[in-house]
Design a protein around this motif. Sequence first.
Motif, PDB file in Angstrom:
ATOM      1  N   GLU A   1       0.812  -1.211   0.000  1.00  0.00           N
ATOM      2  CA  GLU A   1       0.000   0.000   0.000  1.00  0.00           C
ATOM      3  C   GLU A   1       0.842   1.255   0.000  1.00  0.00           C
ATOM      4  N   GLY A   2       2.098   1.127   0.368  1.00  0.00           N
ATOM      5  CA  GLY A   2       2.941   2.318   0.431  1.00  0.00           C
ATOM      6  C   GLY A   2       4.333   1.885   0.799  1.00  0.00           C
TER       7      GLY A   2
ATOM      8  N   ASP B   1       2.171  -4.150  -6.915  1.00  0.00           N
ATOM      9  CA  ASP B   1       1.152  -3.514  -6.086  1.00  0.00           C
ATOM     10  C   ASP B   1       0.383  -4.536  -5.249  1.00  0.00           C
ATOM     11  N   ILE B   2      -0.521  -4.040  -4.441  1.00  0.00           N
ATOM     12  CA  ILE B   2      -1.209  -4.892  -3.468  1.00  0.00           C
ATOM     13  C   ILE B   2      -1.992  -6.002  -4.164  1.00  0.00           C
ATOM     14  N   ASN B   3      -2.539  -5.719  -5.330  1.00  0.00           N
ATOM     15  CA  ASN B   3      -3.337  -6.745  -5.995  1.00  0.00           C
ATOM     16  C   ASN B   3      -2.485  -7.862  -6.589  1.00  0.00           C
TER      17      ASN B   3
ATOM     18  N   GLN C   1      -9.850   2.894   5.651  1.00  0.00           N
ATOM     19  CA  GLN C   1      -8.759   2.217   4.962  1.00  0.00           C
ATOM     20  C   GLN C   1      -9.209   0.799   4.592  1.00  0.00           C
TER      21      GLN C   1
ATOM     22  N   PRO D   1      -5.601  -4.039   7.426  1.00  0.00           N
ATOM     23  CA  PRO D   1      -4.879  -2.857   7.893  1.00  0.00           C
ATOM     24  C   PRO D   1      -5.359  -2.404   9.263  1.00  0.00           C
TER      25      PRO D   1
END
Lengths: 506, 357
Positions: free
Chosen positions: A304-305, A324-326, A343, A337
């Motif tokens: 996510e970051g 990425d997250i996916n 979120q 999270p």
Amino acid sequence: MGPERIRLSGITKAFGALKANDHVDLTLHAGEIHALLGENGAGKSTLMKILYGLLRPDSGEIRINGQRVSLPSPQAARAQGIGMVFQHFSLFEDFTALENIAIPLEGRIADAALRAQVEAKARHFGLAIDLDRPVHTLSAGERQRIEILRALMQEPQVLILDEPTSVLTPDEAEALFATLDTLAEEGAGILFISHKLEEVRRLCSRATILRGGKVVAETDPRAVSAAELAALMVGEGVLDLRPAAAHALGEPLLHLDGLSVAPEGVHGVALQDIHLTVQAGEVVAIAGVAGNGQSELYAAISGEGGRVTAGRVTMAGQDVTRRDINARRALGAAFVPEARLGQATLPQGPLSENVILSWHATESLGRWLLDKVRIGEVARTVISRFDVRTPSADPQAAQLSGGNLQKYVVGREIERQPRLMVVDQPSWGVDARAATHIRQTLLDLAAKGAAVLVISQDLDEVMVMADRIAVMHGGNLSAARPVSALSRAEIGLLMTQGESPARGAA
Amino acid sequence: MSFNLALVPRREVSLLRQVLTPVLALVVALLIGGLIVWMMGRSPAKAFDVFLREPLTDPWALQEVLLKSTPLMLISIGLIFCFRANRWNIGAEGQFLLGGMFGGGVAIATHGLSGPWILPLMMLAGALGGMLYAAIPAALRNRFGISEILTSLMLVYVAELLLDYLVRGPWRDPKGFNFPQSVPFTDAAQLQPLFEGGRLHAGFVLALLAVLVAILVFRRSLFGFAVKASGEAPRAANFAGFNEKRITLVVFLISGGLAGLAGMIEVSGQVGQLRPGFGQGLGFTAIIVAFLGRLSPVGAMLSSFVIAVLLIGAESAQVSLKLPFDLTRFFMGLLLIAVLAGESLNRYRLEFRKETA
Ligand SMILES: Nc1ncnc2c1ncn2[C@@H]1O[C@H](COP(=O)(O)OP(=O)(O)OP(=O)(O)O)[C@@H](O)[C@H]1O
Ligand SMILES: [Mg+2]
């Protein structure tokens, strides 16, 4: 006991068909610390919001110092000497502690006169705060102290605390209790909400227990055991955690290799050279006081970051550092999270729509148009499997009580049957039974061959769940050690001082 | 002792209230507007007649209303995508102009040719022009973090100057007596009336189609959900893996494309040539339309009609009542303020507080 401060009689509040409060009676005397207990969704927050003027009761009366009052707004409640500390902080990050204290005091500014008053108050209650530091540099415990000092500045005769200890370390919680004891001795009445029954027994002399919006008991929490209290709350005994049957560990599903991450914003912590492996079949916990880099670690693992400056994140054998997250979800990972509202969920979205957030990339929810029937089914399954108490069939996320929303979020991810589950604060704010349920589900998931990583500041939780424990301190992660090789004291030391180089090498 | 006015959040808002608010806002705006007209020494009754009754009852005027609502509907539908995603495209006017220039450019380049392919080609060019122009603020935001509010707005003026340059320079009609305008488009490059003797053309149908598609996208598609999530809770959108920059680009492309298409439809169906000022500020008016419609496609459609009635009414009021056109602008502003105020009063209640100090 001193004179009566608050008398609530017959308070009723319905949200649609659901009675969140049903003829609730409660009295609070001066000098009393009174616990308000009940499972998730029992109506505790609702009752306190009514007393603080945030919600209007459908019927019932409120008496303060014997006078019947109506409380149309929090201002009106404050004028009656009622103060409230919310579970979620409401401080301005870039302002100093003193400025934050000045803001709600109408007509006051952060000048020398106010400083003198605040300092006197802080000294009196033994609340150590550096008034000139901006809030973003402060720990959760320090922020909590500002919130409390701010409430105290209004000289409340009644102080409401809604789950104030969920973010505190044991030491910080102990300091808070000392403050509350002093305040009560001086004649204030205190209403205290918590799911941690041991601290309720330490602090409170009376307890009102809500179930399904009704008062089911009023008792002295010291006269009964924590187990008996829990039974009163949920109506039946809380099950103990069943340890998973012995099972073999499989391949490593998550591997952090020398991971360094730049701090997130000005308030963040940099991660330095993190090493960690989680194998299929085991539960690894990351303990530590909040704000030591856990958010950064979670974000770097979930994708996510987190700006990774060195090192690698590997999932199921694949390097996902730049994915990425996916892409990570597609490898079988699921993430819970820390912030469940905003979120993990869309606050204004119904629970069914909220399924889309974490399911759309890997599960089939319709080809061109979203399959609303399927989405609704998933939501219903999660709701029933995880015993999510909802005010209507498909409510907005924001309408759920805190603990129930947590159950929904964890359940939504488990329902995807992940091979790797990463959970930040699994049982934050959930009641004893639901906490056991969530923990049990995670243990069972690991027993079935998933890798589970839990980030938690709750030492008890870490001890009962984990096979191995690593401790986060100042952006460094200690080596993960088997639970059996660690005492609580050792973990405590790691949490406050980190790992000394000598030990790290061992 | 002094009085203090405070906004106190309402706890619950009934459905009836939510439905009645815009209606009430319209009534309030009409009353204030009538008062102003009266103060200007004209008859409010006459003004209402010209502004509201005529455009809605006279068949010719009604067609004009639908024609006027066409660009408003197309542009505001596009803007809804941006605004729902919390991206602020203020430059639809510029994208509208670019669409007109791209579409018009095709018309000029194919001048003298005929064939059924010219109009579709003009439409494609128009949409493309708007998209390219909208991509600029999106790219600047994505790449450098520059506020899209400023860049999209400033690009409107660039587009106006570009149009000015084209119709005075390379695209000026050589037989146009030096007027700053292009050659008149041939029939092949003009949208034809849908029925004999009428004026309404296929652009209106396209606008309705855009409304339908937008409804479907927001109700049922993953993309619509991503746009909403990105606007309401960016962190949740990030958790869902909706790429923030891609969403910025796509909503700007949609909104620019629709504005560009509207621009092409305007020059081809209404003006019949390129000339300065064909934008008429419709790109800005569409912002009001989008908010009047509370950022819902159906709402935007309805408010496009309302605003179009006002605009048409204003044209005849200028003639028959000698009322200045600015009065219409004023009235649109009034309407928007009334609607926004109504909405705030739905969420908050006014409270007078006595303060003894
Ligand atoms: N605004 C709302 N609209 C609809 N239902 C609501 C709303 N607020 C609360 N509820 C419902 O009222 C019930 C009581 O909620 P409340 O927040 O008081 O629970 P709680 O006892 O504080 O629980 P927790 O321990 O999980 O915080 C829940 O079922 C919740 O879903
Ligand atoms: Mg609560």
